[in-house]
Enzyme design. Structure first.
Site, PDB file in Angstrom:
ATOM      1  N   ASP A 188      -5.266  10.521  -2.887  1.00 46.93           N
ATOM      2  CA  ASP A 188      -4.074   9.683  -2.765  1.00 46.93           C
ATOM      3  C   ASP A 188      -4.399   8.442  -1.949  1.00 46.93           C
ATOM      4  O   ASP A 188      -4.476   8.491  -0.722  1.00 46.93           O
ATOM      5  CB  ASP A 188      -2.940  10.474  -2.113  1.00 46.93           C
ATOM      6  CG  ASP A 188      -1.668   9.645  -1.971  1.00 46.93           C
ATOM      7  OD1 ASP A 188      -1.546   8.636  -2.687  1.00 46.93           O
ATOM      8  OD2 ASP A 188      -0.809  10.025  -1.154  1.00 46.93           O
TER       9      ASP A 188
ATOM     10  N   LYS B 138      -2.472   3.173   1.694  1.00 43.36           N
ATOM     11  CA  LYS B 138      -2.608   3.791   3.003  1.00 43.36           C
ATOM     12  C   LYS B 138      -3.647   3.027   3.834  1.00 43.36           C
ATOM     13  O   LYS B 138      -4.622   2.514   3.281  1.00 43.36           O
ATOM     14  CB  LYS B 138      -3.109   5.235   2.853  1.00 43.36           C
ATOM     15  CG  LYS B 138      -2.164   6.230   2.224  1.00 43.36           C
ATOM     16  CD  LYS B 138      -2.852   7.580   2.121  1.00 43.36           C
ATOM     17  CE  LYS B 138      -1.978   8.639   1.462  1.00 43.36           C
ATOM     18  NZ  LYS B 138      -0.872   9.077   2.312  1.00 43.36           N
TER      19      LYS B 138
ATOM     20  N   GLU C 279       4.257  10.014  -3.939  1.00 44.75           N
ATOM     21  CA  GLU C 279       4.000  10.299  -5.357  1.00 44.75           C
ATOM     22  C   GLU C 279       3.995  11.789  -5.678  1.00 44.75           C
ATOM     23  O   GLU C 279       4.231  12.188  -6.820  1.00 44.75           O
ATOM     24  CB  GLU C 279       2.656   9.690  -5.777  1.00 44.75           C
ATOM     25  CG  GLU C 279       1.419  10.516  -5.494  1.00 44.75           C
ATOM     26  CD  GLU C 279       1.195  10.812  -4.018  1.00 44.75           C
ATOM     27  OE1 GLU C 279       0.658  11.887  -3.700  1.00 44.75           O
ATOM     28  OE2 GLU C 279       1.562   9.977  -3.166  1.00 44.75           O
TER      29      GLU C 279
ATOM     30  N   ARG D 219       6.011  14.212  -4.963  1.00 47.25           N
ATOM     31  CA  ARG D 219       7.291  14.742  -5.436  1.00 47.25           C
ATOM     32  C   ARG D 219       7.587  14.297  -6.872  1.00 47.25           C
ATOM     33  O   ARG D 219       8.338  14.957  -7.581  1.00 47.25           O
ATOM     34  CB  ARG D 219       8.407  14.327  -4.480  1.00 47.25           C
ATOM     35  CG  ARG D 219       8.693  12.841  -4.402  1.00 47.25           C
ATOM     36  CD  ARG D 219       9.429  12.444  -3.136  1.00 47.25           C
ATOM     37  NE  ARG D 219       8.580  12.596  -1.968  1.00 47.25           N
ATOM     38  CZ  ARG D 219       8.988  12.417  -0.719  1.00 47.25           C
ATOM     39  NH1 ARG D 219      10.255  12.059  -0.471  1.00 47.25           N
ATOM     40  NH2 ARG D 219       8.167  12.563   0.294  1.00 47.25           N
TER      41      ARG D 219
END
Length: 459
Positions: free
Chosen positions: A232, A239, A311, A313
């Site tokens: 991710d 991030k 993302e 969920r």
């Protein structure tokens, strides 16, 4: 060597060196060589302290410190660091161990023998334990094998554990236990109506996919759903490096349900098991989904994207919708979903949400019994408006930053049928520093508690 060899106990008739657990209050009860050697080495029976007592021919006994009675409950799986600390040989528990203590000690030993050696050779664990009398060795070996699978999957970096490799591991698990496995990949996700899984994963070099496993023909229907975000980046809401460093573990939910499935199948539980894993990588490219996009889910609910880093969920939503379409008796999801859960309960507890009161009680009891601690958080209905942005049915990242784990769980619950028996685990999936039975790295959380609780509530 990879994958990690399956853990096994030593033969029950093997000659073994005794392991005696002792607290400071028990030192006066030692006699003979054990007492003399404890005194000579200044062994105080502190938590995790080990004293090797010589015998006539080599090692005669092992004294394992338990620590004081006031602090003993701080240390679980007490034998879990012994396999790597003891010389080659065969060992057995000796002395006054209750049935529960003996089982936990045996499982802790198996867990402590785990070594991740895919990329670097390490010293082999040459110490083996005879399974204590009255403890089901095959059951513990099956549980440890499932945990080892979870750890291997999480520990493997995304260069070797992207969506394709996760699919390979998924199919290998199915083949190992005679289960049926299938996958929907790439643009076929749009054809078969999994639009949010496709949206999250389409920017990656490896196509997004939905993996499905089916096993068992009799018993209650249990569906496990695991978040399989193999890495991710945060997407366009990128991030910072400090937050991206551990994102190989963002498929920890998938790894956990796969490890749990391995336990269930190896133990032959009477269940109709279904496992769903949306496997994606949340990457950055010209076709990344964007902040302020509105996605339409498999269920038909629209979702406003207010943060592309929320993302997990989204992919779970499509998978949970599919899970509910077959009306199973129970749906359980596992996901490394929110930092808010870590703030709430730290890295050792597995927080869970459920509307099933019997399961909540059973999970709490089972977690304590099998040294897999869990903690219940609420599906707090008054927070529902926080996930309703007005411009769409749902908001994937409500503003304000409060109750982030709860609002994420409420978001997921919108995608299961009303009244469904649904439980969600928001896990960490990582052991920051070594502890007995839990080497630093990937770790299963909540799976063993659920395994122990299921027979009490799913009949």
């Amino acid at each position: 060597m990879y994958p990690t060899p399956l853990p096994q106990f030593a033969p029950s008739d093997a000659e073994a060196c005794p392991i005696r657990a002792v607290g400071p209050e028990g030192l006066e009860g030692l006699t003979g060589a054990e007492a003399a050697w404890a005194k000579a080495t200044a062994f105080k029976a502190g938590a995790g302290e080990v004293c090797l007592v010589p015998g006539a021919e080599g090692l005669g006994a092992v004294l394992l410190g338990l620590g004081s009675t006031a602090t003993r409950d701080r240390r679980r799986l007490v034998t879990g660091d012994l396999p790597g600390r003891l010389p080659e040989g065969i060992y057995a528990l000796a002395g006054d161990w209750s049935a529960r203590e003996a089982e936990e000690a045996a499982l802790g030993w198996l867990f402590g023998s785990y070594r991740f050696t895919r990329y670097v050779e390490g010293p082999a664990v040459a110490a083996r334990l005879v399974c204590p009398e009255g403890v089901d060795a095959a059951r513990l070996e099956a549980i440890a094998a499932g945990e080892f699978l979870t750890r291997d999957l999480i520990n493997t970096p995304t260069s070797d554990m992207g969506p394709e490799a996760l699919e390979d591991a998924f199919f290998a698990l199915a083949a190992e236990h005679g289960a049926q496995a299938s996958a929907v990949r790439g643009d076929d996700l749009l054809v078969q109506n999994f639009p949010m899984i496709h949206a999250v994963g389409r920017a990656s070099a490896e196509a997004p996919r939905l993996l499905e496993l089916r096993w068992g023909e009799a018993g209650p229907a249990l569906t496990l759903v695991g978040k399989g975000v193999c890495f991710d980046t945060g997407g366009l809401d990128l991030k910072p490096a400090s937050s991206m460093g551990l994102m190989k573990k963002d498929m920890g939910g998938a790894a956990t349900v796969m490890g749990l499935a391995r336990m269930i199948m190896a133990l032959g539980l009477k269940l109709r098991l279904r496992v769903l894993v949306p496997a994606v990588e949340n990457s950055v490219s010209s076709n990344s989904f964007r902040p302020q996009d509105i996605l339409t889910s498999r269920k038909g609910l629209t979702v406003e994207i207010n943060n592309t880093d929320a993302e997990g969920r989204l992919v779970l939503a499509d998978a949970l919708t599919l899970a509910g379409e077959k009306s199973p008796d129970m749906i359980v999801s596992f996901a490394t979903l929110t930092g808010a859960a870590r703030v709430a309960v730290g890295d050792d507890l597995a927080p869970f949400f459920t509307g099933n009161e019997a399961l909540a009680t059973a999970l709490g009891e089972a977690g304590a019994e099998v040294a897999d601690p869990v903690w219940r958080l609420p599906f707090h209905a008054p927070y529902e408006p926080r996930i309703e942005p007005g411009i769409a049915d749902l908001d994937n990242a409500p503003k304000g930053g409060l109750a982030g784990s709860i609002t994420a769980a409420l978001f997921l619950r919108r995608f299961v049928p009303e009244g469904a028996d649904y439980t969600h685990f928001d896990i960490y999936g990582w052991q920051p520093s070594a502890a007995p039975g839990r080497p630093k790295g990937g770790v299963g959380m909540g799976a063993r508690a659920l395994l122990a609780a299921l027979p009490k509530v799913l009949k």
